[in-house]
Design an enzyme around this catalytic site. Structure first.
Site, PDB file in Angstrom:
ATOM      1  N   ASP A   1     -53.508 -82.914  24.253  1.00  0.00           N
ATOM      2  CA  ASP A   1     -54.556 -83.912  24.429  1.00  0.00           C
ATOM      3  C   ASP A   1     -54.108 -85.184  23.708  1.00  0.00           C
ATOM      4  OD1 ASP A   1     -57.151 -84.995  25.023  1.00  0.00           O
ATOM      5  OD2 ASP A   1     -57.711 -84.580  22.951  1.00  0.00           O
TER       6      ASP A   1
ATOM      7  N   ASP B   1     -58.510 -81.036  20.358  1.00  0.00           N
ATOM      8  CA  ASP B   1     -59.417 -81.062  19.205  1.00  0.00           C
ATOM      9  C   ASP B   1     -60.884 -81.191  19.564  1.00  0.00           C
ATOM     10  OD1 ASP B   1     -59.501 -83.817  19.956  1.00  0.00           O
ATOM     11  OD2 ASP B   1     -60.084 -84.324  17.909  1.00  0.00           O
TER      12      ASP B   1
ATOM     13  N   ASP C   1     -61.948 -79.790  25.112  1.00  0.00           N
ATOM     14  CA  ASP C   1     -60.650 -79.126  25.177  1.00  0.00           C
ATOM     15  C   ASP C   1     -60.771 -77.605  25.121  1.00  0.00           C
ATOM     16  OD1 ASP C   1     -59.178 -81.521  25.261  1.00  0.00           O
ATOM     17  OD2 ASP C   1     -59.310 -81.731  23.089  1.00  0.00           O
TER      18      ASP C   1
END
Length: 780
Positions: free
Chosen positions: A325, A523, A527
């Site tokens: 990410d 995080d 996600d």
């Protein structure tokens, strides 16, 4: 999450079995050792019959628990090692080789005791994590403070944390400041200070005086509770490398029986068959692999990496694709001030001071970033009066008698904007930055550019991951494509998928997983599905959401992505040592079996040899506990202190870099007295603050790092940057001397002076970034 109760029941059963085993193994070791020693004394005294009897009793004492271990293994679907032990013990009794049986019994007891001791040592840090968990909290109600069970703490409760106590739940500091030891959470031994209003995480230890904290989460939803839940599950499932060992045992057992039977058939001696069984017992295969895996889990936990189970560790060691990410993983997750622009006649420091003064009471994320930067640069922030805030527009208040506004600004009448403001708009577009405009008494005075910056440790982390065998690195993000591609270009990623929904991330993870073992790092709450879909999910748990941490196989409890590279190195090393120990032990056992089959090893000597093999492979497996110096260079305490010192100085010098750029911009606009004054101020900052910093780096930091990095050549290119910075600063000084002598800047000086300032700005920013990526990230 539906498997969590099952895992916890397995963990409870494992703990119960471990306690029973911890009591049985020392007793068995004492009995078998006493039997062997007692029989030896009797034999030396000539009482050979008594000696055989004592040795036989020692053998029988080992047969009973060995049978129990075989039955327990069969219930779990395992077979091999203890079954061979039972056959060998029974064989020695059948052929009257009582001394060999006693030696096998002692060997079996020693091996089990060694394994238990190794597991206790290897899992020490994980057990310490569980023992560290707080049980009660001290809640303040009015003037009274009472201890209450942690489960009774509610959001909004005011809690008191005494010296040496553990912060019970997540919260915000209500006292002036709190000094905390967060090593249990982060793996870093340095103490940190949290001022009033700063968040604190449960699990941190109060390293200063008593302070008060306002609970922002219950026990169940707090940081430390989530880590403890993961730690309780560690080791609850068998690692794939252990299942691989079981597959080896599946053919090793029939091979052992075949060799023993063949030796008996060809020689006609049952003693040779027993000798073959003796040297195959207990197979080091299942002793070494679990010890190495649990040792890897322990080593990772010391660095602030909590791994759910051995399976995740082993899979991480085989990973070839990494999906990341962007926000909060490759970037810091919160905006920071990129630059400060000022209108002609205004200093950037004044723009930042006024903007931060008004923003002091704003909850907006950009406002907090502006205030933090101003405080980091040591600016005094007056308290504003008559503060108002319009959502989506910004804040307004009176500072030093002036009406100051910071936020979005309305278009100028007629659509015209000053040239400097147009330059700010262009730069914000190029850099993917947000702009907070400052107006003073209705006049556009300055602007603060903000951006979520790349983590300093991200480039180094990705280089190490590629060296470790990661072949494909992709970014999966819900952000816009433009800033995502900019980050990817800086880091050299293999691809970017932008503007993804959580479902889109899951689809991308599944697509990559079909090609290779895949790791997903994120995080946020969005996600969590992608982390669960990957072979290994890694959550940035320091500030990340509980949902992502719960869905992950691995949680980085410190806010550093370079711990991911450490975790991969630890996983690969633990897996390599596990396989090495298991196969090495098997090869040695096979060689001993061949010698026993042809009559070169009698049972008693074979038992002693196998004991040595078992001890050797267990000790080799324990190497997974040690630090791999190749993965992270070892720093001296002095070098580590210097890195922290110069990292802090970099933060303090950001305003000097802004001043260099602002002076160059002034010369590009109206190169009059105001522009010359800006250059003079910039030269003063360079002379008084920046050049002494560069000199100290060259003569203190670089020599301290040279031994760690392999010699002075490792810092040679950075030293060359220091030379260039000093050269450009001298050139600026020469231009100023010429300007003073002639009463102003000559037209022929402008191009070169402007070039010097822009060049100096570029070199400084590149040099700062290189030091932060290559050197400052070495410090824990």
């Amino acid at each position: 999450m539906s498997h969590t109760p099952v895992r916890l029941r397995r963990t409870t059963a494992a703990i119960t079995a471990a306690i029973a085993s911890a009591r049985l193994e020392p007793v068995l070791l004492a009995v078998t050792a006493a039997a062997l020693a007692g029989g030896g004394v009797a034999w030396l005294l000539g009482a050979h019959g008594a000696a055989d009897l004592v040795w036989a009793l020692g053998t029988v004492a080992a047969v009973v628990p060995a049978v129990a271990w075989v039955l327990a293994a069969l219930r779990r679907g395992h077979a091999g090692v203890d079954l061979i032990a039972v056959l060998a013990l029974g064989g020695t009794l059948a052929v009257g080789e009582y001394l060999a049986g006693s030696l096998i019994a002692l060997m079996l007891a020693t091996g089990r005791t060694l394994e238990a001791a190794a597991r206790r040592r290897a899992s020490h840090d994980l057990r310490a994590l569980l023992e560290h968990a707080p049980r009660v909290a001290r809640r303040r109600t009015g003037d009274e403070v009472a201890a209450v069970p942690l489960a009774e703490v509610a959001v909004g409760d005011l809690l008191v944390v005494g010296p040496g106590e553990v912060v019970p739940v997540d919260g915000r500091v209500e006292s002036a400041a709190a000094v905390l030891d967060e090593s249990v959470l982060t793996g870093e031994s340095l103490q940190v200070e949290r001022p009033r209003g700063e968040p604190v995480r449960s699990g941190a230890v109060n390293a200063g005086g008593a302070f008060e904290v306002r609970a922002t989460a219950t026990e169940r939803d707090s940081t430390y509770a989530g880590i403890v839940r993961l730690a309780r599950q560690a080791g609850a499932e068998s690692a794939p490398v252990v299942r691989l060992a079981d597959r080896y045992a599946a053919w090793f057992l029939p091979l052992t029986l075949a060799v023993a039977g063949l030796a008996w058939l060809l020689s006609g001696s049952a003693v040779r068959a027993v000798a073959v069984l003796v040297v195959a017992t207990p197979c080091p295969l299942l002793l070494a692999a679990p010890v190495a895996v649990v040792s890897g889990l322990s080593r990772a936990s010391r660095l602030g990496v909590v791994i759910r189970d051995g399976g995740a560790l082993e899979t991480l060691g085989r990973a070839r694709t990494l999906l990341l990410d962007k926000t909060g993983t490759l970037t810091g997750g919160r905006p920071r001030v990129l630059d400060v622009a000022a209108a002609p006649g205004t200093r950037p420091a004044d723009v930042l001071r006024l903007a931060a003064s008004v923003d002091q009471f704003s909850p907006h994320v950009l406002a907090r970033a502006i205030v933090e930067t101003a405080r980091e640069r040591g600016l005094a922030l007056p308290v504003p009066a008559d503060v108002t805030e319009e959502p989506g527009r910004g804040a307004t208040g009176r500072v030093d008698g002036h009406l100051v506004s910071i936020g979005r600004t309305a278009p100028a009448p007629g659509g015209e904007r000053p040239a400097w403001a147009e330059a700010v708009d262009n730069r914000a577009l190029l850099d993917g930055a947000a702009v907070a405009w400052l107006t003073v008494d209705g006049r556009l005075t300055g602007a603060v550019l903000l951006r979520d910056p790349l983590r300093y440790d991200a480039p180094r982390t990705l280089r190490h991951l590629r060296t470790a065998g990661i072949e494909r690195v992709l970014m999966l993000t819900g952000d816009r494509a433009a800033p995502a591609h900019e980050v990817a270009a800086v880091l050299g990623l293999d691809g970017v998928l932008a503007e993804l929904t959580p479902a889109g991330k899951v689809a991308a993870v599944r697509d990559e997983r079909a090609r290779a073992v895949t790791v997903m790092v994120g995080d946020g709450v969005n996600d969590a599905p992608a982390l669960a879909a990957a072979d290994v999910g890694v959550a940035m748990g320091a500030r990340g959401a509980t949902a992502s941490s719960e869905a992950a196989d691995i949680v980085l409890t410190t806010d550093r992505v370079d711990r991911l590279a450490d975790a991969v190195s630890i996983a690969q090393r633990a897996r390599r040592i596990a396989v090495q120990s298991a196969l090495g032990g098997m090869v040695m056992s096979l060689a001993a079996m061949a010698a026993a089959a042809v009559g070169l090893l009698p049972p008693a000597v074979g038992a002693l040899l196998q004991e040595g093999i078992d001890v050797a492979v267990i000790l080799n497996a324990l190497r997974a506990l040690r630090v791999d110096r190749a993965a992270r260079p070892a720093l001296t305490p002095a070098a580590e202190a210097l890195l922290h010192r110069f990292a802090a100085e970099h933060d303090d010098l950001r305003d000097v870099l802004d001043s260099v750029r602002a002076a160059a911009d002034r010369l590009s606009g109206a190169p009059g007295p105001d522009a010359l004054a800006a250059v003079e101020e910039t030269h003063r900052l360079l002379t008084e603050r920046l050049l002494p910093h560069e000199y100290a780096e060259e003569h203190e930091l670089y020599p301290a790092l040279a031994p760690t990095l392999g010699g002075p050549e490792a810092t040679a290119t950075m030293s060359r940057a220091h030379t260039e910075i000093e050269r450009l600063s001298r050139r600026v000084a020469t231009h100023l001397e010429l300007a003073r002598a002639s009463g102003g800047l000559a037209p022929g000086q402008l191009d070169d002076l402007r070039s010097c300032l822009y060049g100096l700005n570029t070199v400084l920013r590149l040099h700062f970034t290189q030091e932060e990526e290559n050197y400052f990230t070495l410090a824990p």
